[in-house]
Write an enzyme that holds these catalytic residues in place. Structure first.
Site, short mmCIF file in Angstrom:
data_model
loop_
_atom_site.label_atom_id
_atom_site.label_comp_id
_atom_site.label_asym_id
_atom_site.label_seq_id
_atom_site.Cartn_x
_atom_site.Cartn_y
_atom_site.Cartn_z
N ASP A 1 0.80 -1.23 0.00
CA ASP A 1 0.00 0.00 0.00
C ASP A 1 0.84 1.29 0.00
O ASP A 1 0.30 2.37 -0.20
CB ASP A 1 -1.02 0.01 1.16
CG ASP A 1 -0.36 -0.11 2.53
OD1 ASP A 1 0.86 -0.38 2.59
OD2 ASP A 1 -1.06 0.07 3.53
N HIS B 1 -0.92 7.16 10.05
CA HIS B 1 -0.44 5.78 10.22
C HIS B 1 1.09 5.64 10.19
O HIS B 1 1.60 4.59 10.56
CB HIS B 1 -1.02 4.87 9.14
CG HIS B 1 -2.51 4.74 9.19
ND1 HIS B 1 -3.18 4.37 10.33
CD2 HIS B 1 -3.46 4.93 8.23
CE1 HIS B 1 -4.49 4.34 10.06
NE2 HIS B 1 -4.68 4.68 8.81
N GLY C 1 -0.25 2.19 5.58
CA GLY C 1 -1.59 2.70 5.25
C GLY C 1 -1.58 4.01 4.46
O GLY C 1 -2.26 4.96 4.85
N ASP D 1 -10.90 10.20 11.56
CA ASP D 1 -10.78 9.30 10.40
C ASP D 1 -11.48 7.96 10.71
O ASP D 1 -11.60 7.56 11.87
CB ASP D 1 -9.29 9.06 10.16
CG ASP D 1 -8.96 8.46 8.82
OD1 ASP D 1 -8.54 9.21 7.92
OD2 ASP D 1 -9.10 7.22 8.67
N HIS E 1 -10.23 5.18 10.26
CA HIS E 1 -9.22 4.26 10.79
C HIS E 1 -8.57 4.81 12.06
O HIS E 1 -8.47 6.02 12.24
CB HIS E 1 -8.14 4.01 9.73
CG HIS E 1 -8.69 3.44 8.46
ND1 HIS E 1 -9.07 4.25 7.40
CD2 HIS E 1 -8.96 2.17 8.10
CE1 HIS E 1 -9.54 3.48 6.42
NE2 HIS E 1 -9.49 2.22 6.82
N ASP F 1 -12.96 9.32 5.29
CA ASP F 1 -13.32 8.03 4.71
C ASP F 1 -14.50 7.38 5.44
O ASP F 1 -14.94 6.29 5.07
CB ASP F 1 -12.11 7.06 4.63
CG ASP F 1 -11.14 7.20 5.79
OD1 ASP F 1 -11.50 7.88 6.77
OD2 ASP F 1 -10.04 6.63 5.73
N TYR G 1 -11.43 8.73 -0.09
CA TYR G 1 -11.05 8.14 -1.38
C TYR G 1 -12.03 8.43 -2.50
O TYR G 1 -11.79 8.09 -3.65
CB TYR G 1 -10.78 6.64 -1.18
CG TYR G 1 -9.71 6.52 -0.11
CD1 TYR G 1 -8.38 6.72 -0.42
CD2 TYR G 1 -10.05 6.38 1.25
CE1 TYR G 1 -7.41 6.73 0.56
CE2 TYR G 1 -9.08 6.39 2.23
CZ TYR G 1 -7.76 6.57 1.89
OH TYR G 1 -6.79 6.61 2.87
#
Ligand SMILES: [Zn+2]
Length: 415
Positions: A130, A179, A187, A214, A216, A303, A342
């Site tokens: 990634d 991240h 990430g 976020d 995440h 996201d 995204y």
């Protein structure tokens, strides 16, 4: 909470920084869409323009490992990666050649140019899968880190000159890479601009609260400050077995002196505006009140919007704006950063909307004004509000949020 009378807002970066940040593989072209839309509404003219100084090697070393930094700043030629004609023109406009490498004058990088990247080293530094190496990666890293550090410095320098009735806000939508670890990309994050900005802010502000909105978990920031009782990290994120990055449990509370100053709010599938509102009012607010930071840093990864390709949460742009508005009403110097997101056209809308919230404008968004990238919105009839509410079951019941609130509030009371 006191009534805000005036706000002074600075925004970091412009077309040049956007051209560089557009190259991030996970978000190709996103940065320019955001920058162009904010300019289309003339919000940039209402903000101070924060000049971005690219971060130097020694600035990156305040958090990151020197071998990792030297590795990612190495000169590389990436020429077979696909870019759009528009991007190629933009790179030409700013005379950005493939990879110019580390610009630190003290460093002789002639030798490293010849070295090739071994798969083992790439793997160890998280630069496969990634987070692949990409065109102008070193410039992207120094620009992203430099943007957030410059935004942090804006808060510091302006705080000494403004009257106490004015609230200071700095924005860097190119930042928020939560991240990235000391010696590892993860990430879609290669450099942890958030940690670097907080380290800079700590020169002036004693207590800092980091809020991560976020989808995440903000693992890189949490691990950087887990031993600190001066930097409180507060992350609201989707948590489930197998869901990236897997950390951020309710029982992770920090370590040593920092025990209790890590707050995690693990959330299930389907979170909607109403539930998020409950979390902000019943968990975030009491934490903010009790900790009473001197400065707030917010990662506004989007996201979790219902339109995002993740399809995990069901948040709306207006709801997200409402949450950020509530945080700003604490009337502290605040740094607003970007993050995940995204569905790029929605991200541009959301961060433009948040810029309007920061400016306290209440702008009437309707049709997206014509601008250099407005063709992208043609299929959506140039409408700003083009997403209807989605039917998604919110697995976060009132009882579940109640339970989280009770546990977290009890812990906070013991500070
Ligand atoms: Zn994310």
């Amino acid at each position: 909470m006191t009534k805000v009378r005036k706000r002074k807002v600075g925004i970091a970066g412009g077309e040049y920084e956007a051209t560089i940040c557009d190259l991030l593989p996970a978000n190709k072209g996103r940065s320019s869409l955001v920058n162009a839309m904010i300019n289309a509404y003339d919000f940039n003219k209402l903000c101070d323009s924060i000049t971005v100084k690219p971060a130097k090697r020694d600035e990156l070393l305040k958090f990151h490992d020197s071998r990792y930094v030297d590795y990612v700043l190495r000169k590389r030629k990436i020429i077979d990666e696909e870019i759009t004609t528009k991007q190629r023109e933009a790179l030409k406009k700013f005379n950005l050649k493939d990879d110019q490498g580390d610009e630190d004058e003290d460093k002789d990088d002639d030798d490293s140019e010849q070295e090739s990247d071994s798969n083992d080293t790439l793997f160890n530094y998280g630069l496969l899968y990634d987070c692949p190496i990409f065109r102008l990666m070193s410039k992207y890293i120094t620009t992203t880190a430099g943007s957030s550090i410059s935004a942090a410095r804006y808060l510091i320098t302006e705080s000494s000159t403004i009257d106490p009735e004015t609230q200071l806000i700095a924005i860097n939508w190119n930042g928020g890479r939560h991240h990235a670890k000391k010696a590892k990309a993860s990430g879609f994050c290669y450099i942890n601009d958030i940690v670097l900005a907080i380290i800079e802010l700590r020169k002036t502000y004693e207590k800092i609260m980091y809020i991560d909105l976020d989808l995440h978990h903000g693992d890189g920031v949490e691990s950087a400050f887990k031993f600190s009782d001066k930097v409180l990290t507060f992350s609201i994120h989707r948590k489930d077995i197998g869901f990236y990055p897997g950390t951020g449990s309710l029982e992770d509370l920090g370590k040593g002196k920092g025990y209790g100053y890590t707050v995690n709010v693990p959330i299930r599938h389907g979170l909607n505006d109403e539930s998020m509102d409950e979390i902000i009012d019943r968990i975030l607010k009491p934490t903010l009140d009790k900790f009473n930071p001197d400065c707030i840093v917010v990662q506004c990864g989007v996201d979790g919007l219902s339109s995002d390709e993740h399809q995990e949460w069901n948040l709306s742009i207006k709801g997200f704006g409402e949450q950020v508005s509530k945080i700003l009403k604490f009337n502290k110097p605040t740094l607003l950063l970007g993050g995940g997101g995204y569905e790029h056209l929605q991200v541009a809308r959301c961060w433009t909307y948040l810029t309007n919230i920061a400016l306290d404008l209440n702008h009437n968004f309707d049709l997206i004004p014509e601008h250099e990238l407005s063709d992208a919105y043609e299929d959506e009839n140039f409408e700003f509000w083009n997403i209807l509410h989605k039917n998604m079951i919110d697995d976060n019941s009132k009882d579940y949020i109640n339970e989280l609130a009770n546990i977290i509030n009890k812990r906070i009371e013991s500070w």
